[in-house]
Design an enzyme around this catalytic site. Structure first.
Site, mmCIF file in Angstrom:
data_model
loop_
_atom_site.group_PDB
_atom_site.id
_atom_site.type_symbol
_atom_site.label_atom_id
_atom_site.label_comp_id
_atom_site.label_asym_id
_atom_site.label_seq_id
_atom_site.Cartn_x
_atom_site.Cartn_y
_atom_site.Cartn_z
ATOM 1 N N SER A 182 19.312 -8.147 -47.474
ATOM 2 C CA SER A 182 18.861 -7.359 -46.334
ATOM 3 C C SER A 182 20.095 -6.930 -45.554
ATOM 4 O O SER A 182 21.158 -7.545 -45.660
ATOM 5 C CB SER A 182 17.893 -8.161 -45.451
ATOM 6 O OG SER A 182 18.473 -9.384 -45.013
ATOM 7 N N ALA B 117 18.407 -6.394 -25.123
ATOM 8 C CA ALA B 117 17.634 -7.268 -24.241
ATOM 9 C C ALA B 117 17.023 -6.447 -23.106
ATOM 10 O O ALA B 117 17.643 -5.536 -22.563
ATOM 11 C CB ALA B 117 18.528 -8.364 -23.674
ATOM 12 N N ASP C 115 19.544 -11.981 -24.741
ATOM 13 C CA ASP C 115 20.532 -12.500 -23.796
ATOM 14 C C ASP C 115 20.064 -12.288 -22.360
ATOM 15 O O ASP C 115 19.338 -11.323 -22.073
ATOM 16 C CB ASP C 115 21.877 -11.800 -23.993
ATOM 17 C CG ASP C 115 22.490 -12.096 -25.353
ATOM 18 O OD1 ASP C 115 22.293 -13.223 -25.843
ATOM 19 O OD2 ASP C 115 23.161 -11.207 -25.911
ATOM 20 N N ALA D 294 8.544 -17.309 -22.575
ATOM 21 C CA ALA D 294 9.687 -18.112 -22.121
ATOM 22 C C ALA D 294 10.813 -18.170 -23.135
ATOM 23 O O ALA D 294 11.975 -18.334 -22.765
ATOM 24 C CB ALA D 294 9.222 -19.532 -21.781
ATOM 25 N N TYR E 125 21.348 -20.816 -36.083
ATOM 26 C CA TYR E 125 22.753 -20.907 -35.679
ATOM 27 C C TYR E 125 23.432 -22.118 -36.328
ATOM 28 O O TYR E 125 23.374 -23.221 -35.796
ATOM 29 C CB TYR E 125 22.853 -21.005 -34.154
ATOM 30 C CG TYR E 125 22.274 -19.796 -33.455
ATOM 31 C CD1 TYR E 125 23.076 -18.714 -33.140
ATOM 32 C CD2 TYR E 125 20.909 -19.732 -33.158
ATOM 33 C CE1 TYR E 125 22.548 -17.581 -32.515
ATOM 34 C CE2 TYR E 125 20.364 -18.611 -32.543
ATOM 35 C CZ TYR E 125 21.191 -17.539 -32.227
ATOM 36 O OH TYR E 125 20.655 -16.427 -31.625
ATOM 37 N N HIS F 236 23.801 -22.371 -31.057
ATOM 38 C CA HIS F 236 23.727 -21.307 -30.064
ATOM 39 C C HIS F 236 24.578 -21.715 -28.863
ATOM 40 O O HIS F 236 24.579 -22.890 -28.457
ATOM 41 C CB HIS F 236 22.272 -21.099 -29.630
ATOM 42 C CG HIS F 236 22.064 -19.907 -28.752
ATOM 43 N ND1 HIS F 236 22.368 -19.907 -27.410
ATOM 44 C CD2 HIS F 236 21.592 -18.660 -29.029
ATOM 45 C CE1 HIS F 236 22.083 -18.735 -26.889
ATOM 46 N NE2 HIS F 236 21.623 -17.948 -27.849
ATOM 47 N N LYS G 269 9.743 -22.379 -33.601
ATOM 48 C CA LYS G 269 9.511 -20.996 -34.033
ATOM 49 C C LYS G 269 8.758 -20.961 -35.362
ATOM 50 O O LYS G 269 7.868 -20.125 -35.563
ATOM 51 C CB LYS G 269 10.850 -20.255 -34.137
ATOM 52 C CG LYS G 269 11.493 -19.971 -32.779
ATOM 53 C CD LYS G 269 12.733 -19.103 -32.866
ATOM 54 C CE LYS G 269 13.953 -19.826 -33.289
ATOM 55 N NZ LYS G 269 15.202 -19.032 -33.112
ATOM 56 N N GLN H 231 37.901 -7.718 -33.066
ATOM 57 C CA GLN H 231 36.516 -7.495 -32.670
ATOM 58 C C GLN H 231 35.639 -8.658 -33.107
ATOM 59 O O GLN H 231 34.793 -9.141 -32.341
ATOM 60 C CB GLN H 231 35.999 -6.192 -33.282
ATOM 61 C CG GLN H 231 34.595 -5.812 -32.831
ATOM 62 C CD GLN H 231 34.126 -4.530 -33.494
ATOM 63 O OE1 GLN H 231 34.145 -4.406 -34.727
ATOM 64 N NE2 GLN H 231 33.729 -3.555 -32.692
ATOM 65 N N PHE I 203 33.352 -11.179 -30.871
ATOM 66 C CA PHE I 203 31.944 -11.452 -31.160
ATOM 67 C C PHE I 203 31.708 -12.956 -31.308
ATOM 68 O O PHE I 203 30.746 -13.506 -30.774
ATOM 69 C CB PHE I 203 31.505 -10.752 -32.457
ATOM 70 C CG PHE I 203 31.359 -9.266 -32.351
ATOM 71 C CD1 PHE I 203 31.266 -8.632 -31.132
ATOM 72 C CD2 PHE I 203 31.301 -8.490 -33.500
ATOM 73 C CE1 PHE I 203 31.125 -7.251 -31.038
ATOM 74 C CE2 PHE I 203 31.164 -7.106 -33.422
ATOM 75 C CZ PHE I 203 31.074 -6.489 -32.192
ATOM 76 N N HIS J 261 21.824 -11.859 -45.795
ATOM 77 C CA HIS J 261 21.621 -10.854 -44.758
ATOM 78 C C HIS J 261 23.001 -10.370 -44.317
ATOM 79 O O HIS J 261 23.822 -11.161 -43.840
ATOM 80 C CB HIS J 261 20.878 -11.477 -43.566
ATOM 81 C CG HIS J 261 20.533 -10.505 -42.481
ATOM 82 N ND1 HIS J 261 19.615 -9.490 -42.650
ATOM 83 C CD2 HIS J 261 20.975 -10.403 -41.191
ATOM 84 C CE1 HIS J 261 19.492 -8.814 -41.525
ATOM 85 N NE2 HIS J 261 20.317 -9.341 -40.624
#
Length: 301
Positions: A16, A52, A109, A126, A148, A152, A168, A215, A219, A269
């Protein structure tokens, strides 16, 4: 490995690709060319990011609509930060109306940016687990979520991250897409902990071929990923030699993908940065099956 002689196992690798909405007419044309080029690898889906608070709703919707018009399997990211449940549902209805059946469900975010304190909207979802549960009540969507391997940046520890992933999944997520990483041992350790937690959905590694080292380092600092010294050491000497830098970046990404396949990974991905060159070279270098690209619909729908 030559794609024409790819083994049956390589032909079964699922791919993907991720894009972001273009910000100019020139960038738009580049994106359509990129999507057409990468369609040759018969991806399971091509996802489009979503700002966001709905900050890119219109361009995301236009991008997804055009990809679908090209006959490509498009998915849309969706965030819930800064919005009521009703506002999120209205967005979902708009995307459904153009043919979207797959969402990448994310919290998003905080309005103040990465590092700012997160406050759920009083009338909203939430977190991503609640968003997934809400989407499940609307339609039988395919629902991907984030994961992650290096934690995270707002999570206290990896255990908390895995607990959120489980929530999730329990809410109805069908696939997890990881943040990019460069150390495969980090992914493997994370996956072992995920499986021990009883999570059985695919946890798809996110691969980022490095177009621009500085860059990517920026990130990484924002999203909790790390850029190992060995990778920076390999790429830094070629900052002023883009062709050589690209060749090294492809070599490193192919090596990462090959090693993950050897560890049993069957799905990837790719974070494309809306460019096909490095991603195509990595896919070819790894021997992924390739067909004729889909070059339908040259103008925006």
């Amino acid at each position: 490995m030559n794609p024409a002689t790819a083994s049956p196992a390589r032909k079964d690798i699922r791919l993907s690709f991720e894009f972001f909405p273009p910000k100019s007419a020139e960038a738009e044309g580049q994106l359509w060319e990129t999507a057409a080029e990468l369609s040759a690898y018969r991806p399971g889906f091509m996802s489009v990011t979503y700002g966001a608070g709905g900050s890119t709703k219109a361009p995301t919707l236009a991008t997804v609509r055009h990809l679908l018009h090209m006959g490509l399997p498009a998915a849309s990211h969706l965030t819930c930060v800064g919005a009521t449940k009703e506002e999120v549902h209205d967005v979902v209805a708009e995307f459904q109306a153009v043919g979207v059946r797959h969402f990448v469900a994310l919290r998003g975010d905080p309005p103040g940016g990465v590092g700012a304190a997160y406050q759920p909207h009083p009338g909203g979802y939430a977190n991503a687990a609640e968003l997934v549960a809400g989407l499940r009540t609307l339609a039988d969507f395919e629902l991907s979520v984030s994961a992650y391997p290096e934690k995270h940046p707002q999570s206290p520890d990896v255990a908390a991250d895995i607990d959120m992933l489980k929530r999730k999944v329990d809410a109805g997520a069908t696939r997890a897409l990881t943040q990019f990483f460069f150390e495969n041992d980090d992914y493997e350790r994370y996956l072992e902990r995920v499986r021990k937690a009883g999570i059985s959905i695919p946890v798809v590694p996110g691969i980022l071929p490095v177009h621009n080292l500085s860059q990517v380092q920026k990130f990484a600092g924002l999203c909790g990923a790390s850029v190992p010294g060995w990778l920076a050491g390999r790429l830094a000497p070629f900052d002023d030699r883009p062709q050589e830098r690209a060749a090294v970046a492809v070599e490193l990404a192919v090596r990462q993908v090959e090693d993950l396949i050897a560890r049993g990974v069957g799905e990837f991905h790719f974070y494309t940065m809306n460019r096909a060159t490095l991603v195509s070279a990595v896919c070819d270098g790894a021997g992924f099956a390739k067909m004729a690209p889909n070059r339908a619909a040259g103008a925006a729908a």
